[in-house]
Write a protein that holds these residues in place. Structure first.
Motif, PDB file in Angstrom:
ATOM      1  N   TRP A  96      -3.661   6.658   4.520  1.00  0.00           N
ATOM      2  CA  TRP A  96      -3.711   5.354   3.862  1.00  0.00           C
ATOM      3  C   TRP A  96      -2.326   4.829   3.539  1.00  0.00           C
ATOM      4  O   TRP A  96      -2.110   3.608   3.453  1.00  0.00           O
ATOM      5  CB  TRP A  96      -4.570   5.433   2.602  1.00  0.00           C
ATOM      6  CG  TRP A  96      -6.021   5.595   2.934  1.00  0.00           C
ATOM      7  CD1 TRP A  96      -6.805   6.686   2.705  1.00  0.00           C
ATOM      8  CD2 TRP A  96      -6.851   4.626   3.584  1.00  0.00           C
ATOM      9  NE1 TRP A  96      -8.079   6.471   3.181  1.00  0.00           N
ATOM     10  CE2 TRP A  96      -8.140   5.216   3.722  1.00  0.00           C
ATOM     11  CE3 TRP A  96      -6.646   3.334   4.068  1.00  0.00           C
ATOM     12  CZ2 TRP A  96      -9.197   4.547   4.317  1.00  0.00           C
ATOM     13  CZ3 TRP A  96      -7.705   2.664   4.663  1.00  0.00           C
ATOM     14  CH2 TRP A  96      -8.961   3.261   4.776  1.00  0.00           C
ATOM     15  N   HIS A  97      -1.383   5.719   3.368  1.00  0.00           N
ATOM     16  CA  HIS A  97       0.005   5.310   3.149  1.00  0.00           C
ATOM     17  C   HIS A  97       0.548   4.545   4.349  1.00  0.00           C
ATOM     18  O   HIS A  97       1.268   3.557   4.189  1.00  0.00           O
ATOM     19  CB  HIS A  97       0.871   6.544   2.892  1.00  0.00           C
ATOM     20  CG  HIS A  97       2.341   6.255   2.906  1.00  0.00           C
ATOM     21  ND1 HIS A  97       3.028   5.769   1.815  1.00  0.00           N
ATOM     22  CD2 HIS A  97       3.265   6.375   3.907  1.00  0.00           C
ATOM     23  CE1 HIS A  97       4.299   5.589   2.126  1.00  0.00           C
ATOM     24  NE2 HIS A  97       4.478   5.957   3.388  1.00  0.00           N
ATOM     25  N   ILE A 131      -1.287   3.557   7.467  1.00  0.00           N
ATOM     26  CA  ILE A 131      -2.131   2.866   8.439  1.00  0.00           C
ATOM     27  C   ILE A 131      -1.852   1.366   8.513  1.00  0.00           C
ATOM     28  O   ILE A 131      -1.757   0.787   9.601  1.00  0.00           O
ATOM     29  CB  ILE A 131      -3.635   3.138   8.150  1.00  0.00           C
ATOM     30  CG1 ILE A 131      -4.518   2.536   9.242  1.00  0.00           C
ATOM     31  CG2 ILE A 131      -4.027   2.630   6.780  1.00  0.00           C
ATOM     32  CD1 ILE A 131      -4.294   3.099  10.613  1.00  0.00           C
ATOM     33  N   ILE A 160       0.405   4.210  -2.599  1.00  0.00           N
ATOM     34  CA  ILE A 160      -0.063   5.507  -2.086  1.00  0.00           C
ATOM     35  C   ILE A 160       1.093   6.184  -1.336  1.00  0.00           C
ATOM     36  O   ILE A 160       1.273   5.963  -0.126  1.00  0.00           O
ATOM     37  CB  ILE A 160      -1.263   5.333  -1.134  1.00  0.00           C
ATOM     38  CG1 ILE A 160      -2.355   4.477  -1.778  1.00  0.00           C
ATOM     39  CG2 ILE A 160      -1.822   6.700  -0.724  1.00  0.00           C
ATOM     40  CD1 ILE A 160      -3.519   4.168  -0.852  1.00  0.00           C
ATOM     41  N   ASN A 182      -1.476  10.583   0.268  1.00  0.00           N
ATOM     42  CA  ASN A 182      -2.437  10.414   1.369  1.00  0.00           C
ATOM     43  C   ASN A 182      -1.698   9.731   2.515  1.00  0.00           C
ATOM     44  O   ASN A 182      -1.486   8.521   2.479  1.00  0.00           O
ATOM     45  CB  ASN A 182      -3.644   9.583   0.926  1.00  0.00           C
ATOM     46  CG  ASN A 182      -4.762   9.574   1.957  1.00  0.00           C
ATOM     47  OD1 ASN A 182      -4.526   9.302   3.137  1.00  0.00           O
ATOM     48  ND2 ASN A 182      -5.975   9.893   1.518  1.00  0.00           N
ATOM     49  N   VAL A 235       0.841  -1.212   0.000  1.00  0.00           N
ATOM     50  CA  VAL A 235       0.000   0.000   0.000  1.00  0.00           C
ATOM     51  C   VAL A 235       0.867   1.251   0.000  1.00  0.00           C
ATOM     52  O   VAL A 235       0.563   2.232  -0.695  1.00  0.00           O
ATOM     53  CB  VAL A 235      -0.952  -0.001   1.212  1.00  0.00           C
ATOM     54  CG1 VAL A 235      -1.684   1.341   1.329  1.00  0.00           C
ATOM     55  CG2 VAL A 235      -1.957  -1.139   1.097  1.00  0.00           C
ATOM     56  N   SER A 236       1.974   1.214   0.741  1.00  0.00           N
ATOM     57  CA  SER A 236       2.878   2.371   0.794  1.00  0.00           C
ATOM     58  C   SER A 236       3.436   2.702  -0.582  1.00  0.00           C
ATOM     59  O   SER A 236       3.670   3.875  -0.891  1.00  0.00           O
ATOM     60  CB  SER A 236       4.033   2.084   1.759  1.00  0.00           C
ATOM     61  OG  SER A 236       3.565   1.969   3.081  1.00  0.00           O
TER      62      SER A 236
END
Length: 208
Positions: free
Chosen positions: A124-125, A127, A116, A121, A112-113
């Protein structure tokens, strides 16, 4: 689909390669970059300047940020394959399934990193990676309970990561080398998986 021994061990070796490749992006950074103080994510930030994201009150400029984010995604994928390989060496029960999910959350955070970046963001990057640091500890404990070979190696790594998480939490109150602590957490994590994969290469007696 069963993951072969060669694929499982290779996936962990490739996961560790992150720390071989990262120095290229550090050296290519236009803005001053400190392995001790700057987050790994800073190398994937897509814009240049100060306050590119809420926590970055310093200059960031990583010209090869696209490839750095690709590295995060690939690292998360190989990390996930490595975890699944270890999981299939253990008794297939509820404890294993929960532990595997707990471990995979950290790997998902890497993926995800990459998709994003922090300046796109920050929530969301970060979490899944932040939650993953906590759930990974739970996953290690559950895997340790299932292991015979590699049990004490896993518990030693668990203790090390708990200490690192405590120091990471203390960053809220005390100025500590955030970049170093983050890299140590991932470095110890990748080392755990690589060594355990080798230990379990002959899976006789891998679990009780």
């Amino acid at each position: 689909m069963k993951i072969s021994k060669n694929v499982g061990i290779t996936s962990w070796i490739l996961t560790c390669m992150y720390f071989v490749i990262e120095p290229f992006f550090v050296m290519s950074s236009i803005a001053p970059y400190s392995l001790m103080d700057h987050a790994m994510s800073d190398l994937g930030v897509t814009s240049c300047g100060e306050y590119t994201y809420a926590l970055a009150a310093y200059d960031i400029c990583s010209p090869y940020h696209f490839w750095m984010n690709i590295l995060f995604i690939v690292n998360g994928i190989t990390f996930s394959i490595g975890i699944l390989y270890l999981s299939q060496q253990l008794e297939q029960n509820k404890k294993n399934r929960i532990g595997t999910i707990c471990l995979l959350l950290l790997a998902l955070g890497n993926i995800v990193s990459g998709f994003i970046p922090a300046d796109v963001n920050l929530f969301w990057h970060s979490i899944f990676a932040q939650l993953g640091m906590v759930t990974f500890l739970i996953g290690l404990w559950l895997f340790g309970k299932l292991l015979v070979r590699g049990k004490w190696w896993t518990y030693c790594i668990l203790v090390s990561l708990i200490i690192l998480v405590v120091f990471i939490v203390l960053l809220i109150f005390i100025p500590l080398p955030a970049g170093l602590l983050q890299r140590m957490f991932y470095g110890v994590t990748f080392l755990w998986g690589t060594v355990l994969a080798v230990i379990l290469a002959n899976n006789k007696g891998a679990y009780r």
